[in-house]
Design a protein around this motif. Sequence first.
Motif, mmCIF file in Angstrom:
data_model
loop_
_atom_site.group_PDB
_atom_site.id
_atom_site.type_symbol
_atom_site.label_atom_id
_atom_site.label_comp_id
_atom_site.label_asym_id
_atom_site.label_seq_id
_atom_site.Cartn_x
_atom_site.Cartn_y
_atom_site.Cartn_z
ATOM 1 N N PRO A 1 1.062 -2.537 -6.318
ATOM 2 C CA PRO A 1 0.802 -3.382 -5.151
ATOM 3 C C PRO A 1 1.467 -4.752 -5.148
ATOM 4 O O PRO A 1 1.532 -5.384 -4.101
ATOM 5 C CB PRO A 1 -0.723 -3.556 -5.214
ATOM 6 C CG PRO A 1 -1.020 -3.559 -6.678
ATOM 7 C CD PRO A 1 -0.011 -2.636 -7.319
ATOM 8 N N THR B 1 0.812 -1.227 0.000
ATOM 9 C CA THR B 1 0.000 0.000 0.000
ATOM 10 C C THR B 1 0.841 1.271 0.000
ATOM 11 O O THR B 1 0.289 2.365 -0.056
ATOM 12 C CB THR B 1 -0.918 0.015 1.234
ATOM 13 O OG1 THR B 1 -0.107 -0.097 2.426
ATOM 14 C CG2 THR B 1 -1.905 -1.144 1.186
ATOM 15 N N GLY C 1 -5.816 -4.479 -7.824
ATOM 16 C CA GLY C 1 -6.492 -5.040 -6.666
ATOM 17 C C GLY C 1 -7.029 -3.972 -5.731
ATOM 18 O O GLY C 1 -7.821 -3.107 -6.112
ATOM 19 N N GLY C 2 -6.571 -4.003 -4.476
ATOM 20 C CA GLY C 2 -7.041 -3.053 -3.477
ATOM 21 C C GLY C 2 -6.661 -1.612 -3.762
ATOM 22 O O GLY C 2 -7.248 -0.688 -3.164
ATOM 23 N N SER C 3 -5.699 -1.378 -4.636
ATOM 24 C CA SER C 3 -5.318 -0.003 -4.993
ATOM 25 C C SER C 3 -6.289 0.622 -5.987
ATOM 26 O O SER C 3 -6.290 1.843 -6.173
ATOM 27 C CB SER C 3 -3.915 0.016 -5.608
ATOM 28 O OG SER C 3 -2.940 -0.421 -4.692
ATOM 29 N N ALA C 4 -7.108 -0.207 -6.658
ATOM 30 C CA ALA C 4 -7.914 0.271 -7.779
ATOM 31 C C ALA C 4 -8.887 1.379 -7.378
ATOM 32 O O ALA C 4 -9.010 2.398 -8.065
ATOM 33 C CB ALA C 4 -8.667 -0.899 -8.412
ATOM 34 N N GLU C 5 -9.596 1.209 -6.272
ATOM 35 C CA GLU C 5 -10.590 2.205 -5.883
ATOM 36 C C GLU C 5 -9.947 3.534 -5.519
ATOM 37 O O GLU C 5 -10.471 4.599 -5.840
ATOM 38 C CB GLU C 5 -11.446 1.679 -4.726
ATOM 39 C CG GLU C 5 -12.361 0.527 -5.119
ATOM 40 C CD GLU C 5 -13.259 0.889 -6.300
ATOM 41 O OE1 GLU C 5 -13.876 1.986 -6.272
ATOM 42 O OE2 GLU C 5 -13.328 0.080 -7.250
ATOM 43 N N ARG C 6 -8.817 3.494 -4.838
ATOM 44 C CA ARG C 6 -8.119 4.745 -4.514
ATOM 45 C C ARG C 6 -7.621 5.420 -5.778
ATOM 46 O O ARG C 6 -7.722 6.648 -5.916
ATOM 47 C CB ARG C 6 -6.953 4.454 -3.562
ATOM 48 C CG ARG C 6 -6.251 5.718 -3.072
ATOM 49 C CD ARG C 6 -5.148 5.379 -2.086
ATOM 50 N NE ARG C 6 -4.416 6.577 -1.672
ATOM 51 C CZ ARG C 6 -3.328 6.564 -0.908
ATOM 52 N NH1 ARG C 6 -2.851 5.405 -0.458
ATOM 53 N NH2 ARG C 6 -2.717 7.696 -0.595
ATOM 54 N N ARG D 1 -7.234 -4.080 -13.682
ATOM 55 C CA ARG D 1 -7.992 -4.047 -12.443
ATOM 56 C C ARG D 1 -7.529 -5.156 -11.489
ATOM 57 O O ARG D 1 -7.370 -4.940 -10.288
ATOM 58 C CB ARG D 1 -9.485 -4.214 -12.739
ATOM 59 C CG ARG D 1 -10.374 -3.996 -11.506
ATOM 60 C CD ARG D 1 -11.737 -4.642 -11.695
ATOM 61 N NE ARG D 1 -12.416 -4.166 -12.884
ATOM 62 C CZ ARG D 1 -13.137 -3.058 -12.943
ATOM 63 N NH1 ARG D 1 -13.243 -2.297 -11.870
ATOM 64 N NH2 ARG D 1 -13.740 -2.722 -14.070
ATOM 65 N N GLN D 2 -7.308 -6.345 -12.035
ATOM 66 C CA GLN D 2 -6.834 -7.454 -11.215
ATOM 67 C C GLN D 2 -5.464 -7.151 -10.629
ATOM 68 O O GLN D 2 -5.183 -7.478 -9.466
ATOM 69 C CB GLN D 2 -6.768 -8.731 -12.054
ATOM 70 C CG GLN D 2 -8.116 -9.280 -12.468
ATOM 71 C CD GLN D 2 -7.978 -10.460 -13.414
ATOM 72 O OE1 GLN D 2 -6.919 -10.681 -14.025
ATOM 73 N NE2 GLN D 2 -9.032 -11.230 -13.554
#
Length: 447
Positions: free
Chosen positions: A357, A352, A419-424, A415-416
């Motif tokens: 990522p 993060t 991962g968790g960075s995508a929305e930010r 997008r894969q």
Amino acid sequence: MMLTNQNPLLRELAARGEEMSFDLGGLLFNAAVDAQALAIVKCRDTAHLSSVIRVASEHGTPMAVLGGGHDLSGRGFVKDNLILDLRALSSVTTDSDSMTVTIGGGTLSGDLIENLPPHLVSPLGTVSTVGVTGLALCGGYGRLTSSLGLTSDTLERAEVVLADGTIAIASEEDDHDLLWAIRGGGSGFGVVTSCRLKLHHMPEVLISMHIYPMEHAHRILLLCQDLIDLHPTDLNLFMGFMTGPNGQPVLFVSPTWTGDRNIGEALVGDLQADKSALTVQNGWMPYKMTFDKEAEKAWPKGRNYSLPTQTVQRLDRETVEILIQAALNFTSPFSALVIHDFHGVATRIAPTATAFPLRSAHFVIEIISAWDGVANGQISDHLAWANAVSASLGTVSLPGGYPNLLSPHEGERARQFFGGSAERLKAIKSRVDPDDLFRSATGRIPT
């Protein structure tokens, strides 16, 4: 000029006296790209670029950036895009006291390494004509990744012209979120006109190049995995398959060693002592000597390329066998498989901490299908080979893919990857480019 008369934006730019071009010949590395554009505007400096972007934004015109021209998909060169030519923004200013270098947005890797003091290095890719900024915005694998991290990991500060023409400073003190995003999150947040990179003291590295016949490839690649397991930080391995002088595929292995001299020399000596090896380079040298312009001619600008990629966790027996069979079935003497390693220091950065990522150890495999016209077989054969190899590796690969090399049609893989960075990333994109004017960016995540 007829196009200028028909388009309101181009009429306005012409009235302002902007230097525009409609000749796209030779701008892109990949001749297989059907390059198109609304026009190309030559940008002189940050203030000039800002004014051009402001006008384009007022007309709602999408924009893309031309730096080194090495995007294999040429995704920015579509008919509706205004191309912002940054090649004049090339500069290198070193501050040895702070161990940093500030470069212009159009600076190429070769320009940077040639202008650094011999004892200081910036981790870059493997090709001298690649733009540094474009490389850094999506990561930047190279011969020092395991020792020093990705190119994006060295990015400390950047001047960014946003989609409305305003100028933002991406740094820990000014806009931390924007800095986070451009450190591996792609090029869709604005135009980086200059950036500051951290430098490292490294007067010499140990470089060698070994060529092996195919019958030894399986054993040598498994050995390479063992060597990386033993030396994940000091050893970087650039390796893969290409066509040898006799027209047959061969395995190449090129270590870059940055640790203890005796251990490194012993390791290289073992690779060199293998009875099947042909050693063509071996010695301590400045890092800049790893950029071999003669070797780069093996994959020249202006050739036709298709370059799918896959990311694997390890060079295990199944992966190695897929690679060997792929090399044995090259459809062109210009095709290749290139393996980039990611270990050591690069894995110690928190997933993060930057927008990049994927911090577990892995290898990125470039599946390079290359041909000149149809002289080396039908184009469909070359594309079919690359796609088949990608599909085979896909059965043993990690989800997603390296954003710098994903095609515009692989948004779901982007997008894969994030991962968790995508929305930010999407939230920051909405803030700095709400109308999605930089929609041809690398690392683009589907909405």
